[in-house]
Design a protein around this motif. Structure first.
Motif, short mmCIF file in Angstrom:
data_model
loop_
_atom_site.label_atom_id
_atom_site.label_comp_id
_atom_site.label_asym_id
_atom_site.label_seq_id
_atom_site.Cartn_x
_atom_site.Cartn_y
_atom_site.Cartn_z
N LEU A 31 -12.15 -32.85 -39.41
CA LEU A 31 -12.17 -31.61 -38.37
C LEU A 31 -12.79 -30.99 -39.47
O LEU A 31 -13.20 -29.57 -38.77
CB LEU A 31 -10.60 -31.47 -38.05
CG LEU A 31 -9.69 -32.51 -37.12
CD1 LEU A 31 -8.43 -32.29 -37.38
CD2 LEU A 31 -10.74 -32.38 -36.00
N ILE A 32 -12.45 -30.75 -40.90
CA ILE A 32 -13.01 -29.63 -41.37
C ILE A 32 -14.73 -29.68 -41.31
O ILE A 32 -15.25 -28.66 -40.96
CB ILE A 32 -12.93 -29.71 -43.53
CG1 ILE A 32 -11.64 -29.34 -42.81
CG2 ILE A 32 -14.09 -28.96 -43.82
CD1 ILE A 32 -10.98 -29.44 -44.26
N GLU A 34 -16.41 -31.07 -38.88
CA GLU A 34 -16.36 -30.31 -36.70
C GLU A 34 -16.60 -29.18 -37.19
O GLU A 34 -17.56 -28.72 -36.61
CB GLU A 34 -15.70 -31.62 -36.55
CG GLU A 34 -16.28 -33.30 -36.36
CD GLU A 34 -15.34 -33.42 -35.11
OE1 GLU A 34 -15.39 -34.42 -34.97
OE2 GLU A 34 -14.01 -33.31 -34.74
N ARG A 35 -15.40 -28.20 -37.82
CA ARG A 35 -15.19 -27.00 -37.38
C ARG A 35 -16.87 -26.59 -38.62
O ARG A 35 -17.46 -24.58 -37.89
CB ARG A 35 -14.33 -26.63 -38.28
CG ARG A 35 -12.83 -26.72 -37.07
CD ARG A 35 -12.26 -25.69 -37.71
NE ARG A 35 -11.67 -26.00 -39.16
CZ ARG A 35 -10.42 -26.95 -39.18
NH1 ARG A 35 -9.95 -27.32 -37.99
NH2 ARG A 35 -10.28 -26.88 -41.01
N THR A 36 -17.25 -26.53 -39.51
CA THR A 36 -18.38 -26.42 -40.41
C THR A 36 -19.33 -26.10 -39.30
O THR A 36 -20.50 -25.72 -39.27
CB THR A 36 -18.25 -26.64 -41.29
OG1 THR A 36 -16.94 -27.26 -42.80
CG2 THR A 36 -19.45 -26.04 -42.75
N GLU A 38 -19.63 -26.62 -36.11
CA GLU A 38 -19.02 -26.02 -34.54
C GLU A 38 -19.74 -26.92 -34.03
O GLU A 38 -20.87 -26.77 -33.05
CB GLU A 38 -20.46 -25.26 -35.34
CG GLU A 38 -20.17 -24.35 -35.43
CD GLU A 38 -20.45 -22.55 -35.31
OE1 GLU A 38 -21.20 -22.47 -34.30
OE2 GLU A 38 -20.89 -21.63 -36.61
N SER A 40 -18.70 -30.57 -32.48
CA SER A 40 -17.08 -31.69 -31.58
C SER A 40 -18.04 -32.73 -32.37
O SER A 40 -17.08 -34.03 -31.84
CB SER A 40 -16.38 -30.98 -30.87
OG SER A 40 -16.59 -31.17 -29.86
N GLU A 76 -12.97 -26.19 -47.26
CA GLU A 76 -13.98 -26.13 -45.72
C GLU A 76 -14.92 -25.39 -46.83
O GLU A 76 -16.03 -24.66 -46.78
CB GLU A 76 -12.97 -24.63 -45.59
CG GLU A 76 -12.24 -25.04 -44.46
CD GLU A 76 -10.80 -25.55 -45.18
OE1 GLU A 76 -10.61 -25.37 -46.55
OE2 GLU A 76 -10.19 -25.87 -44.32
N THR A 85 -24.73 -25.67 -40.98
CA THR A 85 -24.61 -25.48 -40.21
C THR A 85 -25.81 -24.42 -39.44
O THR A 85 -26.81 -25.09 -39.64
CB THR A 85 -24.14 -24.26 -40.78
OG1 THR A 85 -24.33 -23.25 -41.83
CG2 THR A 85 -22.89 -24.24 -41.58
#
Length: 186
Positions: A31-32, A34-36, A38, A40, A76, A85
């Motif tokens: 999840l970290i 996928e957030r980093t 952007e 999913s 993160e 990113t």
């Protein structure tokens, strides 16, 4: 569940075992990432929508954890150093593309409004031409009535004179009721 690797992809259980962590911790790491990024859909998925991991993913997780142990580092911040990113260039291009689309929409709306206004102007011009034609017809009729009145005055016929006055008054009153600006404003 088979412990055989298919196409070099590891199941969450296999990846967690290789990393020496629980499946829940692996999910947290995923999840970290996928957030980093952007994204999913950064990791491959199977038909049950479970994440699948490559050996490169495992190595990246190990590096992420190793970096997170440094001073003032978190998972993160270490993920941001390892995983790509979204480029600022991509964001700028997307923003410009959005602005272009917005401008094109605005131009289309303005063109549409302009066409409506042109049609309204054309309708008003036609109505004005009709009103001018009616005015000219009334002027001709008024001139005719004046001429008839002058002839009657010359002939000194009082009954005809009253008749002409009544017709002129009727025309004037009819004209007031249906004056062109009353029709235009109404």
């Amino acid at each position: 569940m088979s412990k055989v690797k298919t196409n070099n992809l590891l199941t969450p259980a296999q990846a967690a075992k290789d990393l020496g962590i629980s499946v829940a911790t692996l999910r947290k790491y995923s999840l970290i990432v996928e957030r980093t990024t952007e994204n999913s859909k950064y990791f491959e998925r199977n038909s049950q929508n479970n994440r699948l991991y490559t050996q490169k993913n495992i190595e990246d997780f190990k590096e992420m954890v190793k970096l997170s142990h440094g001073p003032k580092m978190t998972l993160e911040t270490s993920a941001a150093q390892i995983y790509p990113t979204t480029d600022a260039k991509d964001k700028t291009e997307t923003k410009q593309s959005d602005e272009i689309t917005e401008l094109q929409t605005t131009v289309s709306k303005l063109e549409s409004e302009n066409k409506k206004r042109e049609l309204k102007i054309k309708d008003l011009q036609e109505e004005l031409a009709d009103v001018q034609k009616s005015k000219e017809e009334l002027q001709v009729e008024l001139d005719t009535l004046k001429q008839q009145a002058e002839e009657k005055i010359e002939n000194n016929d009082p009954k005809k004179d009253e008749n002409i006055k009544e017709r002129v008054n009727e025309k004037v009153n009819d004209d007031k009721k249906g004056h062109w600006w009353n029709r235009f404003m109404g």
